[in-house]
Design a protein around this motif. Structure first.
Motif, mmCIF file in Angstrom:
data_model
loop_
_atom_site.group_PDB
_atom_site.id
_atom_site.type_symbol
_atom_site.label_atom_id
_atom_site.label_comp_id
_atom_site.label_asym_id
_atom_site.label_seq_id
_atom_site.Cartn_x
_atom_site.Cartn_y
_atom_site.Cartn_z
ATOM 1 N N SER A 184 0.848 -1.201 0.000
ATOM 2 C CA SER A 184 0.000 0.000 0.000
ATOM 3 C C SER A 184 0.882 1.249 0.000
ATOM 4 N N ILE A 185 1.969 1.208 0.755
ATOM 5 C CA ILE A 185 2.875 2.366 0.829
ATOM 6 C C ILE A 185 3.574 2.581 -0.515
ATOM 7 N N CYS A 186 4.001 1.476 -1.156
ATOM 8 C CA CYS A 186 4.619 1.614 -2.491
ATOM 9 C C CYS A 186 3.636 2.283 -3.444
ATOM 10 N N THR A 187 2.372 1.836 -3.375
ATOM 11 C CA THR A 187 1.352 2.387 -4.268
ATOM 12 C C THR A 187 1.080 3.857 -3.941
ATOM 13 N N GLY A 188 0.899 4.160 -2.644
ATOM 14 C CA GLY A 188 0.619 5.540 -2.231
ATOM 15 C C GLY A 188 1.770 6.468 -2.579
ATOM 16 N N LEU A 189 2.995 6.042 -2.295
ATOM 17 C CA LEU A 189 4.158 6.885 -2.612
ATOM 18 C C LEU A 189 4.311 7.015 -4.130
#
Ligand SMILES: Nc1ncnc2c1ncn2[C@@H]1O[C@H](COP(=O)(O)OP(=O)(O)OP(=O)(O)O)[C@@H](O)[C@H]1O
Ligand SMILES: [Mg+2]
Length: 243
Positions: A18-23
């Motif tokens: 999720s963090i990879c996607t959000g960033l």
């Protein structure tokens, strides 16, 4: 040269993908040509989170098998034209070395400003080598004590291997953490792990709903505001830490 970041944690389910996607969304929105490489073999999910299931030009498996050149296996997402993905192979037994990933990064580097590497839970020794070579390691924890201890062990190992370029993300922070004095304990979490904090991401139901449906996280949601702040810090901007 693109700036290569690896997102890692000790425990599974801390929110790395999720963090990879959000960033990824955030860096792309801020005008950066961004590539996410998913290194979680057999548990592909970035295509779902970005609404690209069934629309991939290829995946990491095609590159490793020599069927496609890396650039031909990379797919531009429909929601952000600066955001590109190279998803994990469908075959969970695929094998990759740090050298192969370095080669892939080398062959595509002139096209990107940022490369984000997503890793799976319980990363294997080859993925360890890949993360060790990153320009920045983003170590992810939740406020949960077991999660904190596990990420500390992972982070210590990267320090031992010579990578000092690490920053901490505390994900899934909730008001109950504040009410139960967890905020006072944030310092304790940071001290325990021994990695400087780059940002906190609140527990956010909108993130779960958006990524589950493959839709962009709305710009005004608390998690997206946190991603924007973290990505600005990564780019060297002085953005105050807020919780
Ligand atoms: N900030 C957040 N608020 C609420 N839910 C979150 C947040 N971040 C992640 N999640 C949820 O937590 C679950 C795990 O997230 P995700 O798949 O990103 O974790 P992961 O670390 O990549 O997992 P794995 O170790 O299996 O690869 C998902 O259901 C996701 O929607
Ligand atoms: Mg994941």
């Amino acid at each position: 040269m693109p700036y290569v970041m690896a997102v890692t944690s000790g425990k599974g389910g801390t929110g790395k993908s999720s963090i990879c996607t959000g960033l990824g969304y955030s860096l792309a929105k801020q005008g950066n040509r961004t590539l996410i490489i998913e290194m979680d073999f057999g548990l592909r999910c970035i295509d779902i989170m970005l609404g690209m299931t069934g629309k991939l030009k290829g995946d990491l498996g095609d590159v490793l098998d020599g069927k496609l050149a890396a650039m031909d296996a990379i797919t531009t997402t429909e929601s952000a034209n600066n955001l590109n993905i190279l998803c994990a192979p469908e075959n969970p037994f695929s094998f990759v070395t740090a050298e192969q990933i370095a080669e892939i990064c080398q062959s595509v580097k002139k096209y990107y400003d940022y490369i984000i590497i997503d890793t799976g839970a319980g990363i294997n020794s080859h993925v360890f080598d890949i993360v060790t070579q990153a320009d920045l390691i983003l170590a992810v924890t939740t406020p949960d004590q077991i999660c904190v201890r596990d990420v500390r062990m992972i982070s210590d190992e990267f320090y031992r291997r010579g990578n000092q370029r690490q920053r901490l993300i505390i994900n899934k922070l909730h008001m109950r953490n504040v009410q139960s004095d967890m905020i006072k304990n944030l310092d304790e979490i940071i001290d325990t792990i021994g990695v400087q904090l780059i940002g906190c991401i609140p527990e956010d139901y909108e993130l779960v709903m958006s990524l589950g449906k493959g839709k962009p996280i709305p710009y005004t949601t608390p998690s997206m505001i946190a991603f924007d702040a973290i990505s600005k810090r990564i780019q060297g901007n002085d953005v105050p830490l807020t919780i």
